[in-house]
Design an enzyme around this catalytic site. Sequence first.
Site, PDB file in Angstrom:
ATOM      1  N   GLY A   1       0.811  -1.207   0.000  1.00  0.00           N
ATOM      2  CA  GLY A   1       0.000   0.000   0.000  1.00  0.00           C
ATOM      3  C   GLY A   1       0.844   1.256   0.000  1.00  0.00           C
ATOM      4  N   SER A   2       0.334   2.300   0.621  1.00  0.00           N
ATOM      5  CA  SER A   2       0.967   3.616   0.559  1.00  0.00           C
ATOM      6  C   SER A   2       2.270   3.657   1.350  1.00  0.00           C
ATOM      7  CB  SER A   2       0.015   4.683   1.102  1.00  0.00           C
ATOM      8  OG  SER A   2      -0.028   4.670   2.507  1.00  0.00           O
ATOM      9  N   SER A   3       3.199   4.484   0.877  1.00  0.00           N
ATOM     10  CA  SER A   3       4.495   4.632   1.546  1.00  0.00           C
ATOM     11  C   SER A   3       4.342   5.232   2.932  1.00  0.00           C
ATOM     12  CB  SER A   3       5.418   5.518   0.698  1.00  0.00           C
ATOM     13  OG  SER A   3       5.688   4.911  -0.542  1.00  0.00           O
ATOM     14  N   ARG A   4       3.378   6.136   3.095  1.00  0.00           N
ATOM     15  CA  ARG A   4       3.182   6.782   4.389  1.00  0.00           C
ATOM     16  C   ARG A   4       2.802   5.761   5.458  1.00  0.00           C
ATOM     17  NH1 ARG A   4      -1.177   8.138   7.041  1.00  0.00           N
ATOM     18  NH2 ARG A   4      -2.515   7.666   5.244  1.00  0.00           N
ATOM     19  N   VAL A   5       1.835   4.903   5.159  1.00  0.00           N
ATOM     20  CA  VAL A   5       1.417   3.882   6.113  1.00  0.00           C
ATOM     21  C   VAL A   5       2.538   2.869   6.321  1.00  0.00           C
ATOM     22  CG1 VAL A   5      -0.274   2.072   6.584  1.00  0.00           C
ATOM     23  CG2 VAL A   5      -1.009   4.204   5.498  1.00  0.00           C
ATOM     24  N   ALA A   6       3.239   2.543   5.248  1.00  0.00           N
ATOM     25  CA  ALA A   6       4.335   1.581   5.350  1.00  0.00           C
ATOM     26  C   ALA A   6       5.390   2.045   6.353  1.00  0.00           C
ATOM     27  CB  ALA A   6       4.970   1.363   3.980  1.00  0.00           C
TER      28      ALA A   6
ATOM     29  N   GLU B   1       5.722  -3.691   0.220  1.00  0.00           N
ATOM     30  CA  GLU B   1       5.616  -3.485  -1.224  1.00  0.00           C
ATOM     31  C   GLU B   1       4.768  -2.233  -1.368  1.00  0.00           C
ATOM     32  OE1 GLU B   1       4.084  -2.998  -4.508  1.00  0.00           O
ATOM     33  OE2 GLU B   1       3.144  -4.981  -4.539  1.00  0.00           O
TER      34      GLU B   1
ATOM     35  N   CYS C   1       0.059  -0.087  -8.713  1.00  0.00           N
ATOM     36  CA  CYS C   1       1.314   0.388  -8.117  1.00  0.00           C
ATOM     37  C   CYS C   1       2.436   0.353  -9.141  1.00  0.00           C
ATOM     38  CB  CYS C   1       1.671  -0.431  -6.885  1.00  0.00           C
ATOM     39  SG  CYS C   1       1.685  -2.210  -7.151  1.00  0.00           S
TER      40      CYS C   1
END
Length: 555
Positions: free
Chosen positions: A282-287, A301, A336
């Site tokens: 998912g999103s880089s921020r949440v990652a 990913e 993505c």
Amino acid sequence: MYRFKPCSVFRTVANRAASGFLFTSLTSRRRVHSLPFATIDAEEISGSHPAEVHNLVQGGWKTSTEWNTIVDPLNGEPFIKVAEVPEAQLKPFVESLSKCPKHGLHNPLRAPERYLLYGDISTKAAYLLGQPEVSNFFARLIQRVSPKSYKQAQGEVFVTQKFLENFCGDQVRFLARSFAVPGNHLGQQSNGYRWPYGPVAIITPFNFPLEIPLLQLMGALYMGNKPVLKVDSKVCIVMEQMIRLLHECGLPKEDMDFINTDGMTMNKLLLEAKPHMTLFTGSSRVAEKLAGDLRGRVKLEDAGFDWKILGPDVQEIDYVAWVCDQDAYACSGQKCSAQSILFMHENWASTSLVPQIKELAERRKLEDLTIGPVLTVTTDRMVEHIEKLLEIPGSKLLFGGQPLENHSIPKIYGALKPTALFIPIDEILKDKNFELVTTELFGPFQVITQYKQDQLALVLEACERMHAHLTAAVVSNDPIFLQEVLGRSVNGTTYAGIRARTTGAPQNHWFGPAGDPRGAGIGTPEAIKLVWSCHREIIYDIGPIPHQWKIPPST
């Protein structure tokens, strides 16, 4: 084996869908029979016939005291009710994961017959998913919740089915293949094993409701882990039905949990249950937040601002234009791996490439879902981003940039015509512009730029400065050019050659980022082993002790 009778209604739906027929009502009809695993009819889900999605925990399907209503992304009608688990009801899920030991449900030295069990489950599931009735059921269900063309939805089902075929029979136990190295003396030998983590978690996004969660789920199970799976609530109905299919194929119900909840509650579950590994797509921020909260026990990913470079050798313009259109706008750009920026060598600028991309983009239409709702970015947000980019000197709108017309897509979602902006390469590289230009807009949007023969270094600098390195394409058959670009870039899934693309990864090669030790792959045996197992070394040293051995001096 599982066998089905021909179903004329399903065939009719498939034929209509393949010809661009969109969600024609079948409420006045009933199918000849229901699929043995299905609890819904993909065609009949509506406000008057809402579907329900339940949770799976400790071997049983459960509802909840709280329900989240999902609206139809094409008309805003409430059509799915999801039983969402509130924080106060997390205890059964925490207990379920805690029951799984660190050594997993199976490993090379414990319960190895379960490798064979999962080979059999994969065989049966692959067979079922290959049946036209079942394949169409999932393709249509995907379309209902994550609108994309029937061919794109069917392609997702096809890749999933082929993945399952790849792990039939003995292929699951081959994932746990070990090795041995001779020791220093008689009776000593070191053995390397692929070992499960035990309790794990999987969090997946909306854009591939079947393929991403299913491939990661099965990889986790193959290696002996017990996963709790959370899929984006907007599309979780697809995976709920797939889990029911897996149960039909012999998957033990206690081997996994399935939870529907919001992000904050899921974060709470991870902190309380402490899974030994969490896979997040998912999103880089949440990652990044998860990486911190879970102290690095993650595989990621995340998002990718994916680039394509057209080399100096101009050829096959029609084909390259078609691939560019597919990469940027299929699934309304909600991949993505979607083409985010196109670096075009000056030799291509004088060709018909851009006009052809424009022509191909403009033939996309909502009626056949070759363009459709954007589920994570509103129309206003996309238009605002475009306007900011157009303030950059030398930038211009090549095509699109306007909201879709004559539709009933709810305002909580986005509806934008396929769009491309030109921005000069030297402006892109300016510090004040770079972050804005390389912001991933998860919709039907791309940036196009041009570089001269002596400006390849600027292109490679731009690629170096990007923070996410998922997919890329180097469109050229010039081996020296390919060598230069490939040797100075890092994207984990990179296509090279005149047929290079950024999207459309099948199940037969690695798909995932590079350049980050937390990077997760999907699809292949290597990806499964990397993400869902760790290395364990056992050194056997059974003797015998040398004859007349005596205690030596202290050292």
